[in-house]
Design a protein around this motif. Structure first.
Motif, mmCIF file in Angstrom:
data_model
loop_
_atom_site.group_PDB
_atom_site.id
_atom_site.type_symbol
_atom_site.label_atom_id
_atom_site.label_comp_id
_atom_site.label_asym_id
_atom_site.label_seq_id
_atom_site.Cartn_x
_atom_site.Cartn_y
_atom_site.Cartn_z
ATOM 1 N N SER A 383 0.905 -1.357 0.006
ATOM 2 C CA SER A 383 -0.106 -0.097 -0.079
ATOM 3 C C SER A 383 0.839 1.282 0.042
ATOM 4 O O SER A 383 0.441 2.390 -0.023
ATOM 5 N N ARG A 403 -7.611 6.547 0.987
ATOM 6 C CA ARG A 403 -7.983 5.087 1.194
ATOM 7 C C ARG A 403 -6.589 4.260 1.102
ATOM 8 O O ARG A 403 -5.567 4.325 0.489
ATOM 9 N N VAL A 405 -4.793 1.290 0.216
ATOM 10 C CA VAL A 405 -5.245 -0.072 -0.467
ATOM 11 C C VAL A 405 -4.088 -0.666 -0.857
ATOM 12 O O VAL A 405 -3.294 0.116 -1.429
ATOM 13 N N THR A 424 -8.562 -4.153 0.948
ATOM 14 C CA THR A 424 -8.958 -3.385 2.230
ATOM 15 C C THR A 424 -9.299 -4.325 3.239
ATOM 16 O O THR A 424 -9.478 -5.425 2.772
#
Length: 449
Positions: A383, A403, A405, A424
């Motif tokens: 990520s 986010r 991810v 996630t």
């Protein structure tokens, strides 16, 4: 009742799959003609189907089995003098054209067929067709509609740009293992790309998307993201010289193994974190070796990916030399998303029979297969937008603002398969792009297409 009356009732009531009953309706649906207009070959197909209409469906994955059974029907007709040799030979040569499957009323067809296959294997064809089963699945149809739209648009563009005519997608809830979406092709009803074939459960080479399993096992054994590896030209066979030739010149040069990186360059000393984030081949192979190749294979199996004997693949396994399904890979990555806890994938929440008796219902079956600390290291690497910038560029398509991810791509050496799997804590999504017939794509691509 006379035999003719019994046969008449049978021919008008036998199931042909879905909502199709009787030879007249089957003839109209499959061939667009009346039953009285059927050719001998078409009639043989309709005689072959009722034994297991789902298994032998001309729109399913066992069309070769249907062909065999049709041939058996014709052979028995010849043996019992219902047809002569000329009629038999003519029927065997005839190429039958099936109508496009009617898409009226069918939603998420690949997923539906996946569930039907499960039901038929567990309960039998008769119960499936006549048991009045009520089945509640795990599918989130709102997500399914979005997935189908995204896949169709993306695959259409890929076909023009990369000669990648098809794509597949699987989405799983990592906390339960429930399949939220399954799209096996860009269009189930597109015969040009063999669209009814479900690539989501087919076995293809995963490329570099297999690498995180090797690094996870390395972290289990005490290596860290800061461990230094050497990304230099390396001959991995002890039977060969450092420059890649057999020590015994009489040996086949194929025993030597000197792979290259995707970009064809070498970076020298590099951390495991950078090597995985940038998906560099040479350090991945060394990590695979240092981790214990059989242990990596066992970990992958524990996480949901089963491969054959290690001797089939050797060191190439870490670069995606084996064959796996998108469903299994997405399920395995869900272990990273769920802090090391595996929930086997499941497609059904509840099944009742016609008497409302519950035949089965979803029961969670979690099992810890990876230390939480290891999953945190893998997720941090996959990520980290800065760590993967040398490969993909800053704020690439993998970057989603706001986010965290984790994402890994994969591409096979001959560009037949392109993968991307992201997750996630709440969802894991895997995608594949390529061609059903395994022909290579035309340009050097990655899972970002």
């Amino acid at each position: 009742m006379s035999k003719d009356n019994i046969l008449n009732l049978y021919l008008n009531g036998i199931p042909y799959g879905g909502s199709i009953y009787g030879v007249e309706e089957a003839s109209q649906n499959f061939f667009g003609i009346k039953a009285s207009e059927l050719t001998l070959t078409q009639s043989a197909y309709l005689a072959a189907l009722p034994q297991a209409p789902t298994y032998y469906s001309p729109y399913g994955k066992n069309k070769n089995k249907l062909e065999d059974r049709k041939n058996l029907v014709l052979k028995e007709m010849l043996a019992n003098n219902f047809i002569n040799k000329d009629e038999y030979n003519s029927a065997m040569k005839e190429k039958v054209v099936w109508r496009l499957q009617n898409d009226t009323g069918i939603k998420a067809p690949h997923f539906v067929q996946f569930v039907i296959d499960y039901l038929e294997k567990k309960y039998g064809a008769d119960v499936l067709q006549n048991g009045g089963l009520k089945v509640i699945t795990t599918l989130d149809y709102n997500l399914q509609k979005q997935a189908e739209s995204i896949l169709k648009n993306g695959a259409t563009k890929n076909e023009k740009t990369f000669n990648a005519s098809n794509a597949a997608l699987v989405a799983i809830d990592p906390k339960t293992g429930q399949i939220l979406s399954m799209v096996g092709s860009r269009n189930y009803f597109d015969t040009k790309i063999d669209g009814n074939f479900n690539v989501a459960i087919a076995h293809r080479q995963p490329g570099s998307s297999f690498k995180p399993f090797a690094y996870a096992e390395a972290f289990n054994k005490g290596y860290t993201p800061d461990t230094i590896l050497f990304d230099v030209q390396t001959e991995f066979s002890s039977e060969c010289t450092p420059d890649g030739f057999p020590k015994n010149r009489a040996n086949d040069p194929k025993i030597c193994y000197m792979p290259v990186n995707y970009e064809g360059t070498f970076q020298g000393p590099i951390t495991m974190k950078a090597a995985l984030a940038e998906s560099i081949n040479i350090p991945a192979i060394k990590t695979f070796y240092l981790s214990g190749m059989s242990d990596v294979l066992k970990l992958a199996k524990d996480m949901g990916v089963t491969l054959g004997d290690l001797n089939q693949y050797g060191l190439t396994l870490v670069l995606g030399g084996g064959e796996v399904s998108l469903l299994d890979m997405t399920s395995a990555y869900s272990v990273f998303a769920n802090e090391g806890v595996r929930n086997p994938y499941v497609s059904i929440l509840e099944i009742k029979d016609k008497n409302e008796k519950i035949l089965e219902s979803f029961q969670p079956n979690p099992k810890t297969v990876l230390p939480k600390e290891t999953t945190e290291k893998i997720s941090d690497i996959l990520s980290d937008d800065v760590a993967r910038t040398p490969l993909y560029g800053a704020h690439s398509l993998l970057y989603i603002p706001g986010r965290d991810v984790a994402v890994k791509t994969g591409t096979t050496n001959d560009y037949r398969d392109a993968w991307i799997i992201g997750y996630t804590p709440d969802i894991t999504v895997g995608m594949w792009a390529g061609n059903n017939d395994n022909t290579p794509m035309e340009k050097k691509i990655s899972g970002l297409i």
